[in-house]
Design an enzyme around this catalytic site. Structure first.
Site, short mmCIF file in Angstrom:
data_model
loop_
_atom_site.label_atom_id
_atom_site.label_comp_id
_atom_site.label_asym_id
_atom_site.label_seq_id
_atom_site.Cartn_x
_atom_site.Cartn_y
_atom_site.Cartn_z
N ASP A 78 -1.72 18.01 -11.05
CA ASP A 78 -1.91 19.33 -10.46
C ASP A 78 -0.91 20.35 -11.01
O ASP A 78 -1.28 21.47 -11.33
CB ASP A 78 -1.78 19.26 -8.94
CG ASP A 78 -1.95 20.62 -8.29
OD1 ASP A 78 -3.02 21.24 -8.50
OD2 ASP A 78 -1.02 21.07 -7.60
N MET B 241 0.83 -1.21 0.00
CA MET B 241 0.00 0.00 0.00
C MET B 241 0.86 1.25 0.00
O MET B 241 0.48 2.27 -0.59
CB MET B 241 -0.96 0.00 1.19
CG MET B 241 -2.03 -1.09 1.12
SD MET B 241 -2.95 -1.12 -0.44
CE MET B 241 -3.68 0.50 -0.43
N GLU B 242 2.01 1.20 0.64
CA GLU B 242 2.89 2.37 0.65
C GLU B 242 3.45 2.65 -0.74
O GLU B 242 3.50 3.81 -1.17
CB GLU B 242 4.03 2.16 1.66
CG GLU B 242 3.58 2.28 3.10
CD GLU B 242 2.70 1.14 3.62
OE1 GLU B 242 2.11 1.30 4.70
OE2 GLU B 242 2.58 0.09 2.95
#
Length: 175
Positions: free
Chosen positions: A142, A127-128
């Protein structure tokens, strides 16, 4: 539980398979306290698609918001360190290493991210690695959206993992 092949498909789900569900059917964090800490490693990747001109601007560090690659790497590393706060049932892990490689294929309009995470712990670090890729990809979007709003994060996937009871796992080319 026996390790599964990379291409294995789950059959019928048994109660033993539902490790994050208690007797009442509520989500719960798995107790890993009785497991021995072992060295664990995971590698994940992400792929973004955009116009070749946008990818070239990222590669040349010529985006309006500055160094997209450097900022995405730091954001991904920072996110990996906070995975336990972001993913409700994930354990907080003492990470020993996190790195993100960024590959820009400008002519194809592709940015690839490869994150590696390592720990010595009682549970895996997949998950990391995936969180690092996710936040790095979002950071690229972004920082480059001023050049192009249509950037697409096409995938985030685990490539490989090692350590722990289930041992080694590697994604096959067909997945």
């Amino acid at each position: 539980m026996a390790p599964r092949d990379a291409g294995a498909v789950r059959g019928a789900v048994t109660d033993q398979d539902l490790t994050h569900i208690d007797e009442a059917g509520r989500a719960r964090m798995v107790d890993v306290g009785s497991k021995e800490p072992t060295a664990r490693r995971a590698v994940a990747d992400a792929r973004l698609r955009m116009a070749p001109e946008t990818a070239a601007a990222i590669e040349n560090r010529d985006a309006p918001k500055g160094d997209v690659i450097g900022t995405a790497r730091i954001a991904g590393i920072q996110a990996a360190k906070r995975t336990g706060e972001l993913i409700p049932l994930a354990h907080s892990l003492p990470l020993t290493h996190v790195d993100i490689e960024v590959r820009v294929l400008a002519a194809e309009g592709i940015v690839e991210l490869i994150a590696e995470a390592k720990t010595v712990a009682r549970t895996g670090v997949e998950m990391e690695a995936m969180t690092a890729c996710s936040v790095a990809a979002l950071t690229i979007y972004d920082m480059a959206k001023g050049l192009e709003r249509g950037i697409a994060i096409e995938r985030i996937a685990l490539r490989e993992k090692s350590g722990g009871r289930s041992g080694e796992w590697r994604r096959t080319d067909s997945e």
